[in-house]
Motif scaffolding. Structure first.
Motif, PDB file in Angstrom:
ATOM      1  N   ILE A 149       0.746  -1.072   0.003  1.00 17.17           N
ATOM      2  CA  ILE A 149      -0.067  -0.039  -0.031  1.00 17.17           C
ATOM      3  C   ILE A 149       0.904   1.217  -0.055  1.00 17.17           C
ATOM      4  N   SER A 150       1.870   1.202   0.736  1.00 13.44           N
ATOM      5  CA  SER A 150       2.943   2.349   1.004  1.00 13.44           C
ATOM      6  C   SER A 150       3.368   2.551  -0.485  1.00 13.44           C
ATOM      7  N   ALA A 151       3.861   1.825  -1.120  1.00 10.09           N
ATOM      8  CA  ALA A 151       4.428   1.617  -2.618  1.00 10.09           C
ATOM      9  C   ALA A 151       3.653   2.411  -3.675  1.00 10.09           C
ATOM     10  N   ILE A 152       2.465   1.676  -3.405  1.00 10.67           N
ATOM     11  CA  ILE A 152       1.168   2.308  -4.494  1.00 10.67           C
ATOM     12  C   ILE A 152       0.914   3.605  -4.214  1.00 10.67           C
ATOM     13  N   PHE A 153       0.750   4.162  -2.940  1.00 13.19           N
ATOM     14  CA  PHE A 153       0.434   5.418  -2.460  1.00 13.19           C
ATOM     15  C   PHE A 153       1.514   6.123  -2.985  1.00 13.19           C
ATOM     16  N   ILE A 154       2.904   6.233  -2.596  1.00 16.15           N
ATOM     17  CA  ILE A 154       3.823   7.014  -3.124  1.00 16.15           C
ATOM     18  C   ILE A 154       4.086   6.889  -4.710  1.00 16.15           C
ATOM     19  N   GLY A 155       3.845   5.979  -5.173  1.00 17.88           N
ATOM     20  CA  GLY A 155       4.074   5.714  -6.718  1.00 17.88           C
ATOM     21  C   GLY A 155       3.058   6.470  -7.449  1.00 17.88           C
ATOM     22  N   ASN A 156       1.845   6.116  -7.199  1.00 16.26           N
ATOM     23  CA  ASN A 156       0.677   6.703  -7.556  1.00 16.26           C
ATOM     24  C   ASN A 156       0.459   8.359  -7.679  1.00 16.26           C
ATOM     25  N   SER A 202     -18.296   3.542  -2.466  1.00 16.60           N
ATOM     26  CA  SER A 202     -18.617   3.201  -1.259  1.00 16.60           C
ATOM     27  C   SER A 202     -17.499   4.354  -0.608  1.00 16.60           C
ATOM     28  N   LYS A 203     -17.662   4.534   0.606  1.00 17.51           N
ATOM     29  CA  LYS A 203     -16.869   5.624   1.265  1.00 17.51           C
ATOM     30  C   LYS A 203     -15.425   5.444   1.351  1.00 17.51           C
ATOM     31  N   ILE A 208      -7.519  10.323 -14.180  1.00 21.45           N
ATOM     32  CA  ILE A 208      -8.509   9.412 -13.774  1.00 21.45           C
ATOM     33  C   ILE A 208      -8.074   8.097 -13.163  1.00 21.45           C
ATOM     34  N   THR A 209      -7.476   7.299 -14.080  1.00 19.95           N
ATOM     35  CA  THR A 209      -7.053   5.864 -13.933  1.00 19.95           C
ATOM     36  C   THR A 209      -6.128   5.854 -12.905  1.00 19.95           C
ATOM     37  N   ALA A 210      -5.228   6.481 -12.379  1.00 23.08           N
ATOM     38  CA  ALA A 210      -4.016   6.192 -11.582  1.00 23.08           C
ATOM     39  C   ALA A 210      -4.801   6.389 -10.173  1.00 23.08           C
ATOM     40  N   PRO A 211      -5.614   7.323  -9.681  1.00 23.67           N
ATOM     41  CA  PRO A 211      -6.368   7.297  -8.212  1.00 23.67           C
ATOM     42  C   PRO A 211      -7.143   6.028  -8.387  1.00 23.67           C
ATOM     43  N   LEU A 212      -7.756   5.656  -9.708  1.00 24.10           N
ATOM     44  CA  LEU A 212      -8.804   4.542  -9.565  1.00 24.10           C
ATOM     45  C   LEU A 212      -8.141   3.238  -9.073  1.00 24.10           C
ATOM     46  N   ALA A 213      -6.909   3.002  -9.962  1.00 21.80           N
ATOM     47  CA  ALA A 213      -6.099   1.776  -9.660  1.00 21.80           C
ATOM     48  C   ALA A 213      -5.747   1.710  -8.279  1.00 21.80           C
ATOM     49  N   ALA A 214      -5.132   2.864  -7.460  1.00 22.18           N
ATOM     50  CA  ALA A 214      -4.824   2.784  -6.404  1.00 22.18           C
ATOM     51  C   ALA A 214      -5.797   2.416  -5.355  1.00 22.18           C
ATOM     52  N   ALA A 215      -7.194   2.953  -5.593  1.00 21.84           N
ATOM     53  CA  ALA A 215      -8.348   2.696  -4.713  1.00 21.84           C
ATOM     54  C   ALA A 215      -8.591   0.961  -4.751  1.00 21.84           C
ATOM     55  N   TYR A 216      -8.382   0.550  -5.943  1.00 22.22           N
ATOM     56  CA  TYR A 216      -8.492  -0.924  -6.388  1.00 22.22           C
ATOM     57  C   TYR A 216      -7.689  -1.740  -5.415  1.00 22.22           C
ATOM     58  N   VAL A 217      -6.369  -1.069  -5.622  1.00 25.51           N
ATOM     59  CA  VAL A 217      -5.266  -2.051  -4.773  1.00 25.51           C
ATOM     60  C   VAL A 217      -5.555  -2.087  -3.311  1.00 25.51           C
ATOM     61  N   VAL A 218      -6.123  -0.888  -2.717  1.00 20.82           N
ATOM     62  CA  VAL A 218      -6.100  -0.836  -1.318  1.00 20.82           C
ATOM     63  C   VAL A 218      -7.487  -1.614  -0.831  1.00 20.82           C
ATOM     64  N   LYS A 219      -8.487  -1.454  -1.696  1.00 18.05           N
ATOM     65  CA  LYS A 219      -9.666  -2.371  -1.720  1.00 18.05           C
ATOM     66  C   LYS A 219      -9.227  -3.779  -1.407  1.00 18.05           C
ATOM     67  N   GLY A 220      -8.580  -4.207  -2.633  1.00 18.41           N
ATOM     68  CA  GLY A 220      -8.317  -5.839  -2.407  1.00 18.41           C
ATOM     69  C   GLY A 220      -7.381  -6.064  -1.237  1.00 18.41           C
ATOM     70  N   CYS A 221      -6.572  -5.227  -0.874  1.00 13.79           N
ATOM     71  CA  CYS A 221      -5.566  -5.334   0.211  1.00 13.79           C
ATOM     72  C   CYS A 221      -6.427  -5.347   1.608  1.00 13.79           C
ATOM     73  N   VAL A 264      -9.914   6.906  -0.882  1.00 17.37           N
ATOM     74  CA  VAL A 264      -8.655   6.376  -1.305  1.00 17.37           C
ATOM     75  C   VAL A 264      -8.106   7.356  -2.659  1.00 17.37           C
ATOM     76  N   TRP A 265      -9.277   7.120  -3.501  1.00 18.44           N
ATOM     77  CA  TRP A 265      -8.838   8.005  -4.859  1.00 18.44           C
ATOM     78  C   TRP A 265      -8.733   9.464  -4.686  1.00 18.44           C
ATOM     79  N   MET A 266      -9.672   9.890  -3.601  1.00 16.51           N
ATOM     80  CA  MET A 266      -9.560  11.605  -3.402  1.00 16.51           C
ATOM     81  C   MET A 266      -8.422  11.903  -2.640  1.00 16.51           C
ATOM     82  N   PHE A 267      -7.684  11.280  -1.810  1.00 18.87           N
ATOM     83  CA  PHE A 267      -6.378  11.246  -1.339  1.00 18.87           C
ATOM     84  C   PHE A 267      -5.360  11.421  -2.272  1.00 18.87           C
ATOM     85  N   ILE A 268      -5.190  10.556  -3.340  1.00 19.60           N
ATOM     86  CA  ILE A 268      -4.436  10.358  -4.165  1.00 19.60           C
ATOM     87  C   ILE A 268      -4.476  11.588  -5.220  1.00 19.60           C
TER      88      ILE A 268
END
Length: 406
Positions: free
Chosen positions: A89-96, A315-316, A293-306, A321-325
Protein backbone atom coordinates in the motif's frame (compact mmCIF):
# COMPACT_ATOMS: atom_id res chain seq x y z
CA UNK A 1 -13.46 -5.41 -37.90
CA UNK A 2 -16.28 -6.07 -35.38
CA UNK A 3 -14.59 -9.33 -34.34
CA UNK A 4 -11.24 -7.57 -33.95
CA UNK A 5 -12.79 -4.82 -31.80
CA UNK A 6 -14.64 -7.40 -29.70
CA UNK A 7 -11.36 -9.22 -28.99
CA UNK A 8 -9.57 -6.10 -27.74
CA UNK A 9 -8.86 -6.73 -24.08
CA UNK A 10 -7.22 -5.08 -21.06
CA UNK A 11 -3.86 -4.95 -22.86
CA UNK A 12 -5.06 -1.88 -24.73
CA UNK A 13 -5.83 -0.14 -21.41
CA UNK A 14 -2.37 -1.04 -20.08
CA UNK A 15 -0.80 0.53 -23.18
CA UNK A 16 -3.04 3.61 -22.96
CA UNK A 17 -1.92 3.99 -19.33
CA UNK A 18 1.80 4.11 -20.15
CA UNK A 19 1.44 6.20 -23.32
CA UNK A 20 0.81 9.36 -21.34
CA UNK A 21 2.49 12.69 -20.55
CA UNK A 22 5.39 10.87 -18.88
CA UNK A 23 6.17 8.78 -21.95
CA UNK A 24 6.02 11.75 -24.32
CA UNK A 25 8.16 13.90 -22.01
CA UNK A 26 10.78 11.35 -20.93
CA UNK A 27 11.18 9.81 -24.41
CA UNK A 28 11.50 13.23 -26.07
CA UNK A 29 14.11 14.38 -23.53
CA UNK A 30 15.97 11.06 -23.94
CA UNK A 31 16.09 11.68 -27.70
CA UNK A 32 17.14 15.34 -27.35
CA UNK A 33 19.89 14.67 -24.79
CA UNK A 34 21.22 11.29 -25.87
CA UNK A 35 20.03 10.75 -29.44
CA UNK A 36 19.31 7.09 -30.23
CA UNK A 37 21.68 5.72 -27.56
CA UNK A 38 18.91 4.80 -25.08
CA UNK A 39 16.76 2.80 -27.48
CA UNK A 40 18.19 -0.33 -25.84
CA UNK A 41 16.82 0.79 -22.45
CA UNK A 42 13.37 1.28 -23.96
CA UNK A 43 13.55 -2.15 -25.64
CA UNK A 44 14.47 -3.66 -22.27
CA UNK A 45 11.49 -1.85 -20.72
CA UNK A 46 9.12 -3.23 -23.37
CA UNK A 47 10.35 -6.81 -22.89
CA UNK A 48 10.09 -6.43 -19.09
CA UNK A 49 6.58 -4.99 -19.47
CA UNK A 50 5.43 -7.94 -21.61
CA UNK A 51 6.89 -10.52 -19.21
CA UNK A 52 5.49 -8.95 -16.03
CA UNK A 53 2.08 -8.03 -17.49
CA UNK A 54 1.71 -11.60 -18.85
CA UNK A 55 2.29 -12.89 -15.32
CA UNK A 56 -0.32 -10.48 -13.95
CA UNK A 57 -2.81 -11.48 -16.65
CA UNK A 58 -2.20 -15.21 -16.06
CA UNK A 59 -2.68 -14.72 -12.32
CA UNK A 60 -5.98 -12.91 -12.87
CA UNK A 61 -7.39 -15.43 -15.38
CA UNK A 62 -6.40 -18.57 -13.41
CA UNK A 63 -7.32 -17.38 -9.90
CA UNK A 64 -10.13 -14.96 -10.89
CA UNK A 65 -8.68 -12.59 -8.30
CA UNK A 66 -6.63 -9.40 -8.43
CA UNK A 67 -2.97 -9.27 -7.34
CA UNK A 68 -3.73 -7.52 -4.05
CA UNK A 69 -6.39 -10.11 -3.09
CA UNK A 70 -3.98 -12.95 -3.91
CA UNK A 71 -1.13 -11.45 -1.89
CA UNK A 72 -3.41 -11.08 1.12
CA UNK A 73 -4.58 -14.69 0.88
CA UNK A 74 -1.09 -16.23 0.81
CA UNK A 75 0.03 -15.41 4.35
CA UNK A 76 -1.30 -16.97 7.55
CA UNK A 77 0.98 -15.11 9.95
CA UNK A 78 -0.86 -11.87 10.73
CA UNK A 79 2.26 -9.83 11.52
CA UNK A 80 3.95 -10.86 8.26
CA UNK A 81 0.76 -10.47 6.23
CA UNK A 82 -0.02 -6.95 7.43
CA UNK A 83 3.63 -5.91 7.18
CA UNK A 84 3.68 -6.92 3.52
CA UNK A 85 0.29 -5.32 2.87
CA UNK A 86 1.66 -2.15 4.47
CA UNK A 87 4.67 -2.22 2.11
CA UNK A 88 2.47 -2.74 -0.96
CA UNK A 89 0.00 0.00 0.00
CA UNK A 90 2.84 2.40 0.83
CA UNK A 91 4.56 1.68 -2.49
CA UNK A 92 1.33 2.20 -4.43
CA UNK A 93 0.49 5.40 -2.53
CA UNK A 94 3.95 6.91 -3.08
CA UNK A 95 4.16 5.78 -6.71
CA UNK A 96 0.63 6.78 -7.66
CA UNK A 97 0.84 10.14 -5.88
CA UNK A 98 4.03 10.93 -7.85
CA UNK A 99 2.48 9.56 -11.03
CA UNK A 100 -0.70 11.57 -10.45
CA UNK A 101 1.33 14.76 -10.03
CA UNK A 102 3.04 13.94 -13.31
CA UNK A 103 -0.28 13.25 -15.03
CA UNK A 104 -1.80 16.55 -13.89
CA UNK A 105 1.40 18.40 -14.77
CA UNK A 106 1.25 16.83 -18.23
CA UNK A 107 -2.27 18.15 -18.71
CA UNK A 108 -1.11 21.58 -17.48
CA UNK A 109 1.81 21.43 -19.91
CA UNK A 110 -0.72 21.08 -22.72
CA UNK A 111 -3.11 23.74 -21.41
CA UNK A 112 -0.41 26.34 -20.73
CA UNK A 113 0.76 26.33 -24.35
CA UNK A 114 -2.68 27.47 -25.45
CA UNK A 115 -3.91 29.45 -22.40
CA UNK A 116 -0.63 31.00 -21.29
CA UNK A 117 1.00 31.26 -17.83
CA UNK A 118 -0.76 28.81 -15.50
CA UNK A 119 0.04 30.58 -12.21
CA UNK A 120 -1.58 33.24 -10.04
CA UNK A 121 -0.31 34.89 -6.85
CA UNK A 122 -2.38 34.55 -3.69
CA UNK A 123 -1.08 36.07 -0.44
CA UNK A 124 2.54 35.61 -1.47
CA UNK A 125 1.98 32.05 -2.69
CA UNK A 126 2.27 31.08 -6.35
CA UNK A 127 -0.64 28.82 -7.29
CA UNK A 128 -0.95 26.76 -10.46
CA UNK A 129 -4.68 27.18 -11.16
CA UNK A 130 -4.65 24.87 -14.19
CA UNK A 131 -3.69 21.97 -11.89
CA UNK A 132 -6.85 22.74 -9.90
CA UNK A 133 -8.95 22.76 -13.09
CA UNK A 134 -7.71 19.30 -14.11
CA UNK A 135 -8.03 18.05 -10.54
CA UNK A 136 -11.64 19.24 -10.27
CA UNK A 137 -12.47 17.71 -13.67
CA UNK A 138 -10.97 14.36 -12.62
CA UNK A 139 -12.78 14.56 -9.24
CA UNK A 140 -16.19 15.15 -10.83
CA UNK A 141 -15.75 12.35 -13.37
CA UNK A 142 -14.56 9.89 -10.72
CA UNK A 143 -17.26 10.87 -8.23
CA UNK A 144 -20.20 10.44 -10.60
CA UNK A 145 -18.57 7.34 -12.13
CA UNK A 146 -19.73 8.31 -15.63
CA UNK A 147 -16.32 8.91 -17.20
CA UNK A 148 -15.97 6.00 -19.65
CA UNK A 149 -17.24 7.80 -22.76
CA UNK A 150 -14.97 10.80 -22.14
CA UNK A 151 -12.04 8.54 -21.30
CA UNK A 152 -12.43 6.59 -24.57
CA UNK A 153 -12.53 9.79 -26.60
CA UNK A 154 -9.42 11.06 -24.80
CA UNK A 155 -7.64 7.75 -25.47
CA UNK A 156 -8.33 8.28 -29.18
CA UNK A 157 -6.60 11.68 -28.96
CA UNK A 158 -3.63 10.14 -27.13
CA UNK A 159 -3.25 7.41 -29.75
CA UNK A 160 -3.57 10.04 -32.50
CA UNK A 161 -0.70 12.00 -30.95
CA UNK A 162 1.38 8.83 -30.68
CA UNK A 163 0.78 7.95 -34.32
CA UNK A 164 1.82 11.50 -35.24
CA UNK A 165 5.20 10.79 -33.62
CA UNK A 166 5.57 7.60 -35.67
CA UNK A 167 4.99 9.60 -38.85
CA UNK A 168 7.42 12.27 -37.62
CA UNK A 169 10.07 9.62 -36.90
CA UNK A 170 9.82 8.41 -40.52
CA UNK A 171 9.75 11.91 -42.02
CA UNK A 172 12.95 12.95 -40.18
CA UNK A 173 14.80 10.18 -42.12
CA UNK A 174 17.01 8.97 -39.25
CA UNK A 175 20.37 7.33 -39.93
CA UNK A 176 19.45 3.62 -39.79
CA UNK A 177 22.95 2.55 -38.73
CA UNK A 178 22.87 4.95 -35.75
CA UNK A 179 19.37 3.79 -34.82
CA UNK A 180 20.51 0.13 -34.82
CA UNK A 181 23.59 1.09 -32.79
CA UNK A 182 21.23 2.58 -30.20
CA UNK A 183 20.01 -0.94 -29.35
CA UNK A 184 23.48 -1.89 -28.06
CA UNK A 185 23.48 -1.48 -24.23
CA UNK A 186 25.92 1.11 -22.87
CA UNK A 187 25.85 2.09 -19.16
CA UNK A 188 27.01 5.63 -18.37
CA UNK A 189 26.45 7.36 -15.03
CA UNK A 190 24.92 10.51 -16.54
CA UNK A 191 22.22 8.40 -18.19
CA UNK A 192 21.18 6.40 -15.13
CA UNK A 193 18.16 8.52 -14.13
CA UNK A 194 16.95 8.65 -17.72
CA UNK A 195 17.21 4.85 -17.99
CA UNK A 196 15.18 4.43 -14.79
CA UNK A 197 12.71 7.01 -16.10
CA UNK A 198 12.23 5.06 -19.34
CA UNK A 199 11.60 1.87 -17.36
CA UNK A 200 9.29 3.71 -14.95
CA UNK A 201 7.19 5.19 -17.75
CA UNK A 202 6.78 1.81 -19.51
CA UNK A 203 6.50 -0.74 -16.69
CA UNK A 204 4.04 1.11 -14.46
CA UNK A 205 3.73 -0.71 -11.09
CA UNK A 206 0.01 -0.06 -10.65
CA UNK A 207 -0.66 -1.54 -14.10
CA UNK A 208 0.31 -4.97 -12.72
CA UNK A 209 -2.52 -4.71 -10.18
CA UNK A 210 -4.93 -3.18 -12.69
CA UNK A 211 -4.25 -5.82 -15.36
CA UNK A 212 -4.81 -8.76 -12.98
CA UNK A 213 -8.13 -7.23 -11.92
CA UNK A 214 -9.33 -6.44 -15.46
CA UNK A 215 -8.57 -9.74 -17.23
CA UNK A 216 -10.94 -11.71 -15.02
CA UNK A 217 -13.82 -9.60 -16.34
CA UNK A 218 -13.11 -10.71 -19.93
CA UNK A 219 -11.68 -14.23 -19.58
CA UNK A 220 -13.06 -16.74 -17.08
CA UNK A 221 -11.09 -19.98 -17.65
CA UNK A 222 -7.40 -20.97 -17.96
CA UNK A 223 -8.17 -22.31 -21.45
CA UNK A 224 -8.52 -18.69 -22.56
CA UNK A 225 -4.97 -17.80 -21.50
CA UNK A 226 -3.66 -17.78 -25.13
CA UNK A 227 -6.13 -14.97 -25.91
CA UNK A 228 -4.99 -12.98 -22.86
CA UNK A 229 -1.32 -13.45 -23.84
CA UNK A 230 -1.95 -12.40 -27.44
CA UNK A 231 -3.84 -9.32 -26.28
CA UNK A 232 -1.02 -8.36 -23.89
CA UNK A 233 1.85 -8.89 -26.33
CA UNK A 234 0.26 -7.09 -29.30
CA UNK A 235 -0.86 -4.09 -27.23
CA UNK A 236 2.47 -3.58 -25.44
CA UNK A 237 4.56 -3.99 -28.60
CA UNK A 238 2.34 -1.38 -30.27
CA UNK A 239 2.90 1.00 -27.37
CA UNK A 240 6.64 0.27 -27.46
CA UNK A 241 6.87 1.17 -31.15
CA UNK A 242 5.17 4.48 -30.40
CA UNK A 243 7.63 5.19 -27.55
CA UNK A 244 10.61 4.41 -29.80
CA UNK A 245 9.20 6.74 -32.45
CA UNK A 246 9.08 9.55 -29.86
CA UNK A 247 12.78 9.03 -29.03
CA UNK A 248 13.70 9.02 -32.75
CA UNK A 249 11.64 12.16 -33.40
CA UNK A 250 13.20 13.77 -30.31
CA UNK A 251 16.71 12.98 -31.57
CA UNK A 252 16.02 15.21 -34.58
CA UNK A 253 15.59 18.22 -32.26
CA UNK A 254 18.90 20.03 -32.09
CA UNK A 255 20.52 22.07 -29.32
CA UNK A 256 17.55 22.95 -27.08
CA UNK A 257 16.73 22.59 -23.39
CA UNK A 258 13.25 21.10 -23.12
CA UNK A 259 11.23 23.43 -20.86
CA UNK A 260 7.64 23.30 -22.14
CA UNK A 261 5.20 21.70 -24.57
CA UNK A 262 6.38 23.94 -27.39
CA UNK A 263 9.88 22.44 -27.03
CA UNK A 264 8.47 18.91 -26.94
CA UNK A 265 6.43 19.70 -30.05
CA UNK A 266 9.53 20.42 -32.13
CA UNK A 267 9.69 16.68 -32.82
CA UNK A 268 6.35 16.98 -34.64
CA UNK A 269 7.24 20.07 -36.70
CA UNK A 270 8.39 18.04 -39.74
CA UNK A 271 4.79 16.81 -40.05
CA UNK A 272 2.58 19.61 -38.67
CA UNK A 273 4.75 22.72 -39.00
CA UNK A 274 3.63 25.66 -36.84
CA UNK A 275 0.53 23.70 -35.74
CA UNK A 276 2.72 21.06 -34.04
CA UNK A 277 2.53 22.66 -30.59
CA UNK A 278 -1.28 22.69 -30.71
CA UNK A 279 -1.43 19.04 -31.80
CA UNK A 280 0.91 18.05 -28.95
CA UNK A 281 -0.86 20.31 -26.44
CA UNK A 282 -4.21 18.65 -27.16
CA UNK A 283 -2.61 15.22 -26.87
CA UNK A 284 -0.85 16.04 -23.59
CA UNK A 285 -4.06 17.45 -22.11
CA UNK A 286 -5.96 14.30 -23.14
CA UNK A 287 -3.21 12.02 -21.80
CA UNK A 288 -3.05 13.99 -18.55
CA UNK A 289 -6.80 13.87 -17.88
CA UNK A 290 -7.08 10.18 -18.84
CA UNK A 291 -4.25 9.16 -16.52
CA UNK A 292 -5.46 11.55 -13.80
CA UNK A 293 -8.60 9.38 -13.69
CA UNK A 294 -7.01 5.92 -13.92
CA UNK A 295 -4.12 6.37 -11.44
CA UNK A 296 -6.29 7.19 -8.37
CA UNK A 297 -8.81 4.55 -9.45
CA UNK A 298 -6.08 1.89 -9.65
CA UNK A 299 -4.78 2.85 -6.20
CA UNK A 300 -8.30 2.52 -4.77
CA UNK A 301 -8.67 -0.96 -6.27
CA UNK A 302 -5.33 -2.03 -4.76
CA UNK A 303 -6.24 -0.80 -1.27
CA UNK A 304 -9.74 -2.29 -1.58
CA UNK A 305 -8.25 -5.71 -2.39
CA UNK A 306 -5.65 -5.52 0.39
CA UNK A 307 -8.15 -4.43 3.03
CA UNK A 308 -10.93 -6.76 1.87
CA UNK A 309 -13.53 -4.01 1.47
CA UNK A 310 -16.79 -5.29 0.02
CA UNK A 311 -18.32 -2.04 -1.22
CA UNK A 312 -18.25 -0.90 -4.84
CA UNK A 313 -16.80 2.19 -6.51
CA UNK A 314 -19.22 4.47 -4.70
CA UNK A 315 -18.41 3.26 -1.18
CA UNK A 316 -16.94 5.80 1.24
CA UNK A 317 -13.74 3.80 1.74
CA UNK A 318 -13.11 3.41 -2.00
CA UNK A 319 -13.76 7.08 -2.68
CA UNK A 320 -11.55 8.20 0.21
CA UNK A 321 -8.51 6.49 -1.36
CA UNK A 322 -8.82 7.98 -4.84
CA UNK A 323 -9.67 11.39 -3.35
CA UNK A 324 -6.47 11.32 -1.28
CA UNK A 325 -4.29 10.34 -4.27
CA UNK A 326 -5.96 12.99 -6.44
CA UNK A 327 -5.45 15.64 -3.74
CA UNK A 328 -1.75 14.78 -3.41
CA UNK A 329 -1.36 14.98 -7.18
CA UNK A 330 -2.98 18.42 -7.33
CA UNK A 331 -0.91 19.74 -4.40
CA UNK A 332 2.43 18.51 -5.77
CA UNK A 333 1.70 19.81 -9.27
CA UNK A 334 0.65 23.23 -7.87
CA UNK A 335 3.84 23.97 -5.93
CA UNK A 336 5.47 26.04 -8.64
CA UNK A 337 7.87 23.28 -9.70
CA UNK A 338 8.34 23.01 -13.46
CA UNK A 339 5.96 20.47 -15.04
CA UNK A 340 8.83 18.80 -16.88
CA UNK A 341 10.70 18.19 -13.61
CA UNK A 342 7.61 16.75 -11.87
CA UNK A 343 6.96 14.37 -14.76
CA UNK A 344 10.58 13.19 -14.80
CA UNK A 345 10.55 12.67 -11.01
CA UNK A 346 7.33 10.62 -11.27
CA UNK A 347 8.87 8.25 -13.81
CA UNK A 348 12.04 7.80 -11.73
CA UNK A 349 9.93 7.17 -8.58
CA UNK A 350 7.98 4.49 -10.44
CA UNK A 351 11.22 2.92 -11.65
CA UNK A 352 12.55 2.75 -8.08
CA UNK A 353 9.31 1.23 -6.72
CA UNK A 354 9.06 -1.37 -9.49
CA UNK A 355 11.38 -3.96 -7.83
CA UNK A 356 9.08 -4.15 -4.79
CA UNK A 357 5.94 -4.91 -6.80
CA UNK A 358 7.74 -7.11 -9.36
CA UNK A 359 9.32 -9.13 -6.56
CA UNK A 360 5.90 -9.87 -5.03
CA UNK A 361 4.53 -10.86 -8.44
CA UNK A 362 7.38 -13.29 -9.28
CA UNK A 363 7.04 -14.90 -5.84
CA UNK A 364 3.27 -15.35 -6.17
CA UNK A 365 3.64 -16.83 -9.68
CA UNK A 366 5.58 -19.76 -8.16
CA UNK A 367 2.82 -20.76 -5.71
CA UNK A 368 1.63 -24.17 -6.95
CA UNK A 369 -1.08 -24.25 -4.29
CA UNK A 370 -2.51 -21.17 -5.99
CA UNK A 371 -1.81 -21.68 -9.70
CA UNK A 372 -1.22 -25.42 -10.06
CA UNK A 373 0.27 -26.19 -13.48
CA UNK A 374 0.07 -22.52 -14.46
CA UNK A 375 2.98 -21.44 -12.26
CA UNK A 376 6.04 -19.89 -13.90
CA UNK A 377 8.29 -22.14 -15.97
CA UNK A 378 12.03 -22.01 -15.28
CA UNK A 379 12.42 -19.74 -18.32
CA UNK A 380 9.78 -17.33 -17.03
CA UNK A 381 11.42 -17.33 -13.60
CA UNK A 382 14.83 -16.69 -15.16
CA UNK A 383 13.49 -13.72 -17.15
CA UNK A 384 11.54 -12.43 -14.15
CA UNK A 385 14.60 -12.61 -11.89
CA UNK A 386 16.77 -10.93 -14.54
CA UNK A 387 14.27 -8.06 -14.74
CA UNK A 388 14.19 -7.86 -10.95
CA UNK A 389 17.98 -7.87 -10.79
CA UNK A 390 18.33 -5.12 -13.40
CA UNK A 391 15.75 -2.86 -11.68
CA UNK A 392 17.41 -3.38 -8.26
CA UNK A 393 20.84 -2.66 -9.77
CA UNK A 394 19.60 0.53 -11.45
CA UNK A 395 17.89 1.64 -8.25
CA UNK A 396 21.03 1.13 -6.18
CA UNK A 397 23.14 2.88 -8.84
CA UNK A 398 20.81 5.89 -8.76
CA UNK A 399 20.91 6.09 -4.94
CA UNK A 400 24.74 5.86 -5.02
CA UNK A 401 24.90 8.60 -7.65
CA UNK A 402 22.79 10.89 -5.45
CA UNK A 403 25.08 10.21 -2.45
CA UNK A 404 28.23 10.89 -4.52
CA UNK A 405 26.76 14.12 -5.93
CA UNK A 406 25.90 15.50 -2.46
Amino acid sequence: MKKWIANIGPGALVTAAFIGPGTVTVCTIAGVKFGYTLLWALLLSIVACIILQEMAARLGVVTQNGLSEVLKSQFQNKVLKWSLIGIVISAIFIGNAAYEAGNISGGVLGMSTILGTPTINLGGFTLNYQSLIIGVLAFVLLYIGNYKVLERSLVVLVLGMSLAFIIAAVVTKPDVSLVLKGFVPVFESEKIFMIIGLIGTTVVPYNLFLHASLVKEKWKTPEELPLARKDTIIAIIGGGIMSMAIIIAGAAIQNIEVQNAADLAKGLEPVFGVAAKYVLSLGLFAAGVTSAITAPLAAAYVVKGCMGWKGGMKSKEFRSVWMFILLLGVVFSSLGIKSIEIIQFAQVANGLLLPIIAGFLVWVMNRKVLLGKYTNSWKQNLLGCLILGVTVFLGLRSVWKVIVDL
